[in-house]
Write a protein that holds these residues in place. Structure first.
Motif, PDB file in Angstrom:
ATOM      1  N   MET A  76       0.815  -1.210   0.000  1.00 20.17           N
ATOM      2  CA  MET A  76       0.000   0.000   0.000  1.00 20.17           C
ATOM      3  C   MET A  76       0.854   1.267   0.000  1.00 20.17           C
ATOM      4  O   MET A  76       0.393   2.340  -0.370  1.00 20.17           O
ATOM      5  N   LYS A  77       2.115   1.117   0.399  1.00 19.86           N
ATOM      6  CA  LYS A  77       3.013   2.269   0.445  1.00 19.86           C
ATOM      7  C   LYS A  77       3.576   2.625  -0.934  1.00 19.86           C
ATOM      8  O   LYS A  77       4.164   3.692  -1.110  1.00 19.86           O
ATOM      9  N   LEU A  78       3.392   1.732  -1.894  1.00 20.93           N
ATOM     10  CA  LEU A  78       3.918   1.979  -3.236  1.00 20.93           C
ATOM     11  C   LEU A  78       3.067   3.021  -3.963  1.00 20.93           C
ATOM     12  O   LEU A  78       1.853   3.075  -3.781  1.00 20.93           O
ATOM     13  N   PRO A  79       3.671   3.850  -4.808  1.00 21.28           N
ATOM     14  CA  PRO A  79       2.893   4.751  -5.660  1.00 21.28           C
ATOM     15  C   PRO A  79       1.953   3.936  -6.548  1.00 21.28           C
ATOM     16  O   PRO A  79       2.232   2.764  -6.846  1.00 21.28           O
ATOM     17  N   PRO A  80       0.833   4.502  -6.967  1.00 21.42           N
ATOM     18  CA  PRO A  80      -0.159   3.750  -7.740  1.00 21.42           C
ATOM     19  C   PRO A  80       0.409   2.989  -8.930  1.00 21.42           C
ATOM     20  O   PRO A  80       0.061   1.821  -9.148  1.00 21.42           O
ATOM     21  N   GLY A  81       1.287   3.610  -9.702  1.00 23.51           N
ATOM     22  CA  GLY A  81       1.850   2.948 -10.865  1.00 23.51           C
ATOM     23  C   GLY A  81       2.664   1.721 -10.499  1.00 23.51           C
ATOM     24  O   GLY A  81       2.547   0.667 -11.130  1.00 23.51           O
ATOM     25  N   GLU A  82       3.487   1.857  -9.461  1.00 23.47           N
ATOM     26  CA  GLU A  82       4.298   0.731  -9.005  1.00 23.47           C
ATOM     27  C   GLU A  82       3.428  -0.361  -8.392  1.00 23.47           C
ATOM     28  O   GLU A  82       3.694  -1.551  -8.570  1.00 23.47           O
ATOM     29  N   ARG A  83       2.384   0.061  -7.672  1.00 23.19           N
ATOM     30  CA  ARG A  83       1.489  -0.915  -7.057  1.00 23.19           C
ATOM     31  C   ARG A  83       0.774  -1.729  -8.131  1.00 23.19           C
ATOM     32  O   ARG A  83       0.648  -2.944  -8.040  1.00 23.19           O
ATOM     33  N   TYR A  84       0.319  -1.029  -9.173  1.00 21.64           N
ATOM     34  CA  TYR A  84      -0.357  -1.721 -10.279  1.00 21.64           C
ATOM     35  C   TYR A  84       0.596  -2.730 -10.917  1.00 21.64           C
ATOM     36  O   TYR A  84       0.230  -3.891 -11.165  1.00 21.64           O
ATOM     37  N   SER A  85       1.813  -2.317 -11.184  1.00 23.09           N
ATOM     38  CA  SER A  85       2.795  -3.195 -11.824  1.00 23.09           C
ATOM     39  C   SER A  85       3.099  -4.401 -10.953  1.00 23.09           C
ATOM     40  O   SER A  85       3.219  -5.531 -11.452  1.00 23.09           O
ATOM     41  N   HIS A  86       3.225  -4.156  -9.646  1.00 18.44           N
ATOM     42  CA  HIS A  86       3.536  -5.248  -8.719  1.00 18.44           C
ATOM     43  C   HIS A  86       2.442  -6.306  -8.733  1.00 18.44           C
ATOM     44  O   HIS A  86       2.707  -7.507  -8.898  1.00 18.44           O
TER      45      HIS A  86
END
Length: 268
Positions: A76-86
């Motif tokens: 949840m701490k990741l920026p939206p773009g990184e979270r989506y990619s993850h």
């Protein structure tokens, strides 16, 4: 016994490969290590002619309680773009495991007890047969976390229980017991908790001594059934039957029937 990783144990005995999900301290919740090890364990089994059947089970008090929520929280701490990619990459890896299970020529048995939630639920759906202890509790759980299912759950579920029941199970995330799971068509058999291992072993041995080519072709036909016209499927059935007719097991089955004895299949 072969510990593929701390979270996955593989045992092969008398043609039966048993994969044990081994994170009992967190109800075998799926993390990246288990994800990697599970895929590395499943894929080679399809090429192993000594393996006639695969069993999937969980160590400790549960089959699998889904994904590791603590890891979700860290993301949840990741920026939206990184979270989506993850999560997109993780879902692709989960999908690869489901495909690997379905593409195995061997029958796959889910041996289930305790908590069976989230991806654990999807894994059971992806297996060819499912046997559960009476103390098993099922829930898809995804929507309760604010996320949609993965691992093929929404592909298998309506095919097993029908669209309206599938929608209820997937969206309400209600818990239900093994008896209800059996009534919905999600399970083949229910046994007392202390009889799960014996019942699973008995079913696995029965399949392991069966006609391997016939079982593999039958599984492939069932996998393809929903994606083909009747005409296409009848052709596939004919091709599969003709291929099976070339095996030693077919000759053995016919001879055993005519001589009123039990067949002894060799997988050849």
């Amino acid at each position: 016994m072969n510990a593929i990783s701390p979270s996955i144990i593989l045992e092969v005995d008398a043609g039966v490969a048993t994969i044990t999900l081994n994170r009992p301290e967190v109800l075998n919740a799926l993390d990246e290590g288990m994800l990697t090890a599970l895929q590395a364990t499943i894929e080679p089994l399809g090429r192993n002619r000594a393996v006639k059947v695969v069993v999937l089970r969980g160590a400790g008090d549960a089959f699998m309680a889904g994904g590791d929520i603590n890891l979700f929280n860290k993301c949840m701490k990741l920026p939206p773009g990184e979270r989506y990619s993850h999560f997109s990459a993780a879902a692709a890896r989960v999908a690869a495991i489901t495909l690997s299970l379905r593409q195995l020529p061997q029958p796959v048995i889910a041996s289930v007890h305790g908590a069976c939630a989230g991806y654990g639920f999807s894994l059971v759906l992806a297996c060819d047969l499912a046997i559960a202890a009476e103390n098993t509790v099922f829930t898809m759980a995804y929507c309760q976390l604010g996320v949609s299912p993965d691992g093929g759950g929404t592909w298998f579920l309506p095919r097993v229980v029908g669209m309206k029941r599938a929608f209820e199970i997937a969206t309400l995330s209600e818990k239900f017991d093994a008896r209800e799971a059996e009534r919905k068509g999600l399970l083949n058999r229910i046994v007392p908790p202390d009889g799960l291992r014996e019942a699973t072993d008995s079913l696995a041995r029965r399949l392991a001594t069966g006609p391997a080519t016939a079982l593999a072709r039958t599984k492939a036909l069932l996998n393809a059934a929903f994606g083909a016209t009747l005409d296409q499927h009848l052709t596939r059935e004919g091709d599969a039957f003709a291929e099976c007719s070339l095996t030693h097991d077919f000759r053995e089955g016919v001879d055993a029937f005519l001589n009123k004895r039990r067949p002894v299949f060799t997988g050849e």
